[in-house]
Write a protein that holds these residues in place. Structure first.
Motif, PDB file in Angstrom:
ATOM      1  N   PHE A  98       0.859  -1.177   0.000  1.00  0.00           N
ATOM      2  CA  PHE A  98       0.000   0.000   0.000  1.00  0.00           C
ATOM      3  C   PHE A  98       0.894   1.225   0.000  1.00  0.00           C
ATOM      4  O   PHE A  98       1.904   1.270   0.706  1.00  0.00           O
ATOM      5  CB  PHE A  98      -0.892   0.040   1.248  1.00  0.00           C
ATOM      6  CG  PHE A  98      -1.813  -1.138   1.371  1.00  0.00           C
ATOM      7  CD1 PHE A  98      -2.981  -1.194   0.623  1.00  0.00           C
ATOM      8  CD2 PHE A  98      -1.513  -2.197   2.219  1.00  0.00           C
ATOM      9  CE1 PHE A  98      -3.839  -2.283   0.726  1.00  0.00           C
ATOM     10  CE2 PHE A  98      -2.359  -3.277   2.330  1.00  0.00           C
ATOM     11  CZ  PHE A  98      -3.536  -3.328   1.580  1.00  0.00           C
ATOM     12  N   GLU A 101       0.418   7.343   0.889  1.00  0.00           N
ATOM     13  CA  GLU A 101      -0.739   8.232   0.725  1.00  0.00           C
ATOM     14  C   GLU A 101      -2.041   7.454   0.876  1.00  0.00           C
ATOM     15  O   GLU A 101      -3.003   7.940   1.453  1.00  0.00           O
ATOM     16  CB  GLU A 101      -0.683   8.929  -0.636  1.00  0.00           C
ATOM     17  CG  GLU A 101       0.478   9.896  -0.779  1.00  0.00           C
ATOM     18  CD  GLU A 101       0.412  11.047   0.225  1.00  0.00           C
ATOM     19  OE1 GLU A 101      -0.679  11.589   0.442  1.00  0.00           O
ATOM     20  OE2 GLU A 101       1.465  11.391   0.782  1.00  0.00           O
ATOM     21  N   GLN A 102      -2.062   6.259   0.332  1.00  0.00           N
ATOM     22  CA  GLN A 102      -3.239   5.395   0.424  1.00  0.00           C
ATOM     23  C   GLN A 102      -3.538   5.077   1.894  1.00  0.00           C
ATOM     24  O   GLN A 102      -4.694   5.147   2.325  1.00  0.00           O
ATOM     25  CB  GLN A 102      -2.930   4.102  -0.343  1.00  0.00           C
ATOM     26  CG  GLN A 102      -4.075   3.293  -0.772  1.00  0.00           C
ATOM     27  CD  GLN A 102      -3.602   2.097  -1.615  1.00  0.00           C
ATOM     28  OE1 GLN A 102      -2.430   1.715  -1.611  1.00  0.00           O
ATOM     29  NE2 GLN A 102      -4.530   1.511  -2.330  1.00  0.00           N
ATOM     30  N   ASN A 105      -4.682   8.433   3.634  1.00  0.00           N
ATOM     31  CA  ASN A 105      -5.911   9.056   3.147  1.00  0.00           C
ATOM     32  C   ASN A 105      -7.113   8.125   3.068  1.00  0.00           C
ATOM     33  O   ASN A 105      -8.247   8.597   2.989  1.00  0.00           O
ATOM     34  CB  ASN A 105      -5.674   9.689   1.772  1.00  0.00           C
ATOM     35  CG  ASN A 105      -4.650  10.800   1.837  1.00  0.00           C
ATOM     36  OD1 ASN A 105      -4.561  11.518   2.824  1.00  0.00           O
ATOM     37  ND2 ASN A 105      -3.865  10.935   0.791  1.00  0.00           N
ATOM     38  N   ASP A 106      -6.861   6.819   3.044  1.00  0.00           N
ATOM     39  CA  ASP A 106      -7.961   5.856   2.955  1.00  0.00           C
ATOM     40  C   ASP A 106      -7.663   4.635   3.816  1.00  0.00           C
ATOM     41  O   ASP A 106      -7.670   3.493   3.342  1.00  0.00           O
ATOM     42  CB  ASP A 106      -8.201   5.469   1.494  1.00  0.00           C
ATOM     43  CG  ASP A 106      -9.583   4.873   1.262  1.00  0.00           C
ATOM     44  OD1 ASP A 106     -10.347   4.704   2.246  1.00  0.00           O
ATOM     45  OD2 ASP A 106      -9.899   4.580   0.096  1.00  0.00           O
ATOM     46  N   THR A 107      -7.420   4.886   5.082  1.00  0.00           N
ATOM     47  CA  THR A 107      -7.064   3.831   6.032  1.00  0.00           C
ATOM     48  C   THR A 107      -8.127   2.741   6.075  1.00  0.00           C
ATOM     49  O   THR A 107      -7.802   1.552   6.126  1.00  0.00           O
ATOM     50  CB  THR A 107      -6.855   4.421   7.436  1.00  0.00           C
ATOM     51  OG1 THR A 107      -5.930   5.508   7.354  1.00  0.00           O
ATOM     52  CG2 THR A 107      -6.308   3.387   8.391  1.00  0.00           C
ATOM     53  N   ALA A 108      -9.389   3.132   6.033  1.00  0.00           N
ATOM     54  CA  ALA A 108     -10.487   2.154   6.115  1.00  0.00           C
ATOM     55  C   ALA A 108     -10.412   1.148   4.971  1.00  0.00           C
ATOM     56  O   ALA A 108     -10.620  -0.056   5.182  1.00  0.00           O
ATOM     57  CB  ALA A 108     -11.831   2.871   6.114  1.00  0.00           C
ATOM     58  N   MET A 109     -10.114   1.598   3.762  1.00  0.00           N
ATOM     59  CA  MET A 109     -10.017   0.698   2.614  1.00  0.00           C
ATOM     60  C   MET A 109      -8.840  -0.268   2.784  1.00  0.00           C
ATOM     61  O   MET A 109      -8.956  -1.457   2.510  1.00  0.00           O
ATOM     62  CB  MET A 109      -9.862   1.517   1.319  1.00  0.00           C
ATOM     63  CG  MET A 109      -9.772   0.678   0.042  1.00  0.00           C
ATOM     64  SD  MET A 109      -8.118   0.054  -0.379  1.00  0.00           S
ATOM     65  CE  MET A 109      -7.160   1.533  -0.429  1.00  0.00           C
ATOM     66  N   VAL A 110      -7.720   0.252   3.251  1.00  0.00           N
ATOM     67  CA  VAL A 110      -6.540  -0.588   3.478  1.00  0.00           C
ATOM     68  C   VAL A 110      -6.874  -1.662   4.507  1.00  0.00           C
ATOM     69  O   VAL A 110      -6.607  -2.856   4.299  1.00  0.00           O
ATOM     70  CB  VAL A 110      -5.339   0.271   3.931  1.00  0.00           C
ATOM     71  CG1 VAL A 110      -4.191  -0.605   4.403  1.00  0.00           C
ATOM     72  CG2 VAL A 110      -4.890   1.192   2.802  1.00  0.00           C
ATOM     73  N   GLN A 112      -9.759  -2.804   5.358  1.00  0.00           N
ATOM     74  CA  GLN A 112     -10.763  -3.714   4.805  1.00  0.00           C
ATOM     75  C   GLN A 112     -10.091  -4.796   3.963  1.00  0.00           C
ATOM     76  O   GLN A 112     -10.425  -5.974   4.074  1.00  0.00           O
ATOM     77  CB  GLN A 112     -11.790  -2.946   3.967  1.00  0.00           C
ATOM     78  CG  GLN A 112     -12.887  -3.810   3.384  1.00  0.00           C
ATOM     79  CD  GLN A 112     -13.783  -4.431   4.436  1.00  0.00           C
ATOM     80  OE1 GLN A 112     -14.032  -3.836   5.482  1.00  0.00           O
ATOM     81  NE2 GLN A 112     -14.247  -5.644   4.177  1.00  0.00           N
ATOM     82  N   GLN A 113      -9.134  -4.400   3.133  1.00  0.00           N
ATOM     83  CA  GLN A 113      -8.424  -5.382   2.299  1.00  0.00           C
ATOM     84  C   GLN A 113      -7.632  -6.362   3.159  1.00  0.00           C
ATOM     85  O   GLN A 113      -7.607  -7.563   2.884  1.00  0.00           O
ATOM     86  CB  GLN A 113      -7.502  -4.674   1.315  1.00  0.00           C
ATOM     87  CG  GLN A 113      -8.247  -4.017   0.183  1.00  0.00           C
ATOM     88  CD  GLN A 113      -7.305  -3.457  -0.873  1.00  0.00           C
ATOM     89  OE1 GLN A 113      -6.163  -3.887  -1.014  1.00  0.00           O
ATOM     90  NE2 GLN A 113      -7.790  -2.487  -1.629  1.00  0.00           N
TER      91      GLN A 113
END
Length: 124
Positions: A98, A101-102, A105-110, A112-113
């Motif tokens: 990951f 920045e990912q 900025n998008d901890t929830a998506m990380v 979740q994966q």
């Protein structure tokens, strides 16, 4: 040259902001009750029997999962990272990468994966 343990300790003390964020969510068996280690050495052998040590950002032994937080430095070492991933995958590990920045900025998506992978791994 410092020992591998000393190097791991130094890396833990110099975490990037993205690594700090991710560690706060992975530590203490917070995701699917799986234990993660950070900056933990993994030993693999090359074709000539020489021991190689790799230090992933995060490692879950039970799920055989390595998580890498990739910052700008990884743009300069793509060949090394590719080779490293191949060696670790040959050892039966899965690598999830990951971008910093990912993560920031998008901890929830990380997360979740990661959770989806861990849940799938627990069914195997």
């Amino acid at each position: 040259m410092p020992s591998i343990i000393t190097l791991c300790r130094e890396l833990r003390q110099r975490q990037t902001p993205a690594e700090k964020i991710l560690w706060q969510h992975l530590r203490n068996r917070s995701i699917v009750n799986e234990k993660f280690l950070r900056q933990h050495p993994i030993c693999a052998q090359n074709a000539f029997g020489k021991k190689l040590y790799y230090i992933p950002d995060f490692y879950c032994h039970n799920a055989k999962l390595v998580i890498e937080a990739d910052g700008p430095i990884h743009l300069l070492k793509r060949d090394y990272d590719k080779n490293r991933d191949e060696v670790l995958q040959a050892s039966g590990l899965t690598i999830m990468r990951f971008g910093n920045e990912q993560i920031m900025n998008d901890t929830a998506m990380v997360l979740q994966q990661v959770m989806e992978f861990l849940q799938e791994a627990s069914r195997r």
